[in-house]
Design an enzyme around this catalytic site. Sequence first.
Site, PDB file in Angstrom:
ATOM      1  N   TYR A 104      37.419  45.469  44.228  1.00 28.27           N
ATOM      2  CA  TYR A 104      37.228  45.415  42.774  1.00 28.27           C
ATOM      3  C   TYR A 104      36.863  46.795  42.257  1.00 28.27           C
ATOM      4  O   TYR A 104      36.014  47.473  42.852  1.00 28.27           O
ATOM      5  CB  TYR A 104      36.088  44.438  42.449  1.00 28.27           C
ATOM      6  CG  TYR A 104      35.634  44.436  41.005  1.00 28.27           C
ATOM      7  CD1 TYR A 104      36.043  43.432  40.126  1.00 28.27           C
ATOM      8  CD2 TYR A 104      34.799  45.441  40.512  1.00 28.27           C
ATOM      9  CE1 TYR A 104      35.627  43.431  38.800  1.00 28.27           C
ATOM     10  CE2 TYR A 104      34.392  45.451  39.183  1.00 28.27           C
ATOM     11  CZ  TYR A 104      34.810  44.438  38.336  1.00 28.27           C
ATOM     12  OH  TYR A 104      34.397  44.443  37.025  1.00 28.27           O
ATOM     13  N   GLU A 189      39.638  46.629  34.096  1.00 30.31           N
ATOM     14  CA  GLU A 189      39.153  45.998  35.321  1.00 30.31           C
ATOM     15  C   GLU A 189      40.340  45.630  36.203  1.00 30.31           C
ATOM     16  O   GLU A 189      41.332  45.086  35.715  1.00 30.31           O
ATOM     17  CB  GLU A 189      38.372  44.739  34.945  1.00 30.31           C
ATOM     18  CG  GLU A 189      37.793  43.984  36.131  1.00 30.31           C
ATOM     19  CD  GLU A 189      37.103  42.699  35.697  1.00 30.31           C
ATOM     20  OE1 GLU A 189      35.873  42.683  35.639  1.00 30.31           O
ATOM     21  OE2 GLU A 189      37.812  41.709  35.403  1.00 30.31           O
TER      22      GLU A 189
END
Lengths: 384, 294
Positions: A104, A189
């Site tokens: 991530y 993101e």
Amino acid sequence: MVKLTEGRGKELFRKYGVPVPPGRLTRSAGEAERLTREQEVPLPCVIKAQVLAGGRGKGGAVRFAATPEEAKEAAAAILGQQFQGETVREVLLERRVAIERELYVSFALDRSLRLPILIASRQGGVEIESVADAAIDRQAVEPLPGLVAYERRRAAGTLGLAGPLAADLDRLLQGLYRLFQEEDAELVEINPLAVVDGHLLALDAKVIIEDDAAFRHPEYAELRDDRTPLEEIAREKEIAFVQLDGNIGVIANGAGLTMATLDVLSRFGGRPGVFLDLGGTDDPNKVTEAFLLMSRARPSVVFLNIFGGVTRCDTVARGLVEALKRVPERERFPLVARIRGNNEAEGRAILQSAGVTSLSDLHDSAQAVVEAEKTAAAAGARTA
Amino acid sequence: MTVLVDRDTRVLVQGITGHQGTVHTVQMQKFGTRVVAGVTPGKGGTAVEGVPVFDSVAEAVGKTGANVSVIFVPAPFAKDAFVEACDAGIPLAVIVTEHIPFHDMLTMFHYGRLRGTRIIGPNCPGVAAPGKAKAGIIPNVVFRPGRVGVISRSGTLTYEIVSGISEVGLGESTCIGLGGDPVVGTSFTEALPMFEADPETDLLVLVGEIGGTAEEEAAEEIHRHFTKPVVAYIAGGSAPPGKRMGHAGAIIAQGRGTAASKVAALEAAGAAVARFPYEVPTLVAERLRGAGRP
């Protein structure tokens, strides 16, 4: 804010050199078949609904296909479906990849530090809020020098990447940070950022663009779909207008006073349905426009709460009286007005001459509003 | 200097020839402020309400000794106007302009730190010290000179609360509207020490709202370093999550930024928290009596 769908986000990723799997967007099942048959999208592929809500995988909005026929079937099954209140109008077809690891990364704003923040997590593919703090690294980025090499190396260390993968990440982070700044994003993101066949690939994209930068990003204007139609009209007229769940309409000036007004009403059991913030204005026409907009939201009762500062009470009164002349009889609503501050007496006199009684105490007027709503609700129940 | 502005303040207005710039120049003058210069590129040599207009901030500072700039320049040009003020050595910029992109504001904030220029705002009503000076747009009528300090993230709600304090016979030392944007130049935490050090302030009123964690951080600062009584009010207790409540910064996101969290933090730090804005003056009077300062 403008939230981009995954597909739009990935188009931006490509532009900024952030690697994504080969894929195409389409709005038709037939086109999905053609794209896979002609190998514009390699098989096997994944078909993903382009909606803003999360949890698409569990919700059946992500499907797989090994043949063009399956791709068509999957697209047909998803397109037009409702997913958490959104209608699926578009699907993303993308090569299905064998994931070795899920990571991530994101850039967001840290309001307290007043700095962009780079978040890297060794665990990806799950909600970042559910990941243990020990697996996450947060680095503030100074905007004047920008994202520098040691910060990118530290992120690689956090993610456990070395050699060519670390070099991949280095390029990816530079592109992603440039996107964050140049597109005026509030959030970019990648979750998951996957290791596939010895390379990094962004398998999802979440990009939120800030409203205040609209003057230099006209390309996002058509994507503002998080507003109701009335909210959209209000935006064009530069009136802050938000629709909530209740029936009481609130018109106030200034965001803080508007929120305080909603709070007071709630304490007395009232349920605000629309709030409208006149902001600072000395133009009675803007006030008239605001009232006409409010009448279109069909409130059961309207509470006008004005503290005259930059916006004077008499300006608001003039605008209101003009609006009342223009609202058709059948669309009239009970009105409770509370005005205080600059040119209060003049404003009160103007309202009085138009048959509108105004109060000065917030506590008393909020109670009057809640009473008026109950009366309106009872009358509504009788006619129904 | 008391808090940010005083009788020695010499105000420069960037964007003085615009409607808002002109209107508020007059109001600042009526408040007793020395407005010494205006800047609008291309309009140097003219005057607005008796105030000389210059083409550049450097020229205005050189000729008038301006030491506070109030910026009304529209959002697309606000960053450049602010950098010009910094480069001319202005120590305090009050940015009234709203809708400045936060990426611009990040650059401005950190550039200001390098140059030694403090920002109040953006999207703010500014600073006023009754009887001394005003740099911004807070209506003159709400004030009465006194010993209550006020810091707030809102505009009109602040005027309402200040007006209430004045009406019960108390008055204000300095009032600062910090602005409703997600990124502000001066936070509650940074404003608190100014009021702690100010001999003319006996009590501080803090007006917060939902979104972010500025009030929680302020509570921490109050607990550790602030010795004067504090009365607070937080707007937005009834706001639903995920909606921007008029201010760009007023949004509850991922469960953070709720009124309940802010109220709890401030109460734990010893502040008296009003449930309604109109309770603030009563609580102020009570706390002043409690502190032996009627």
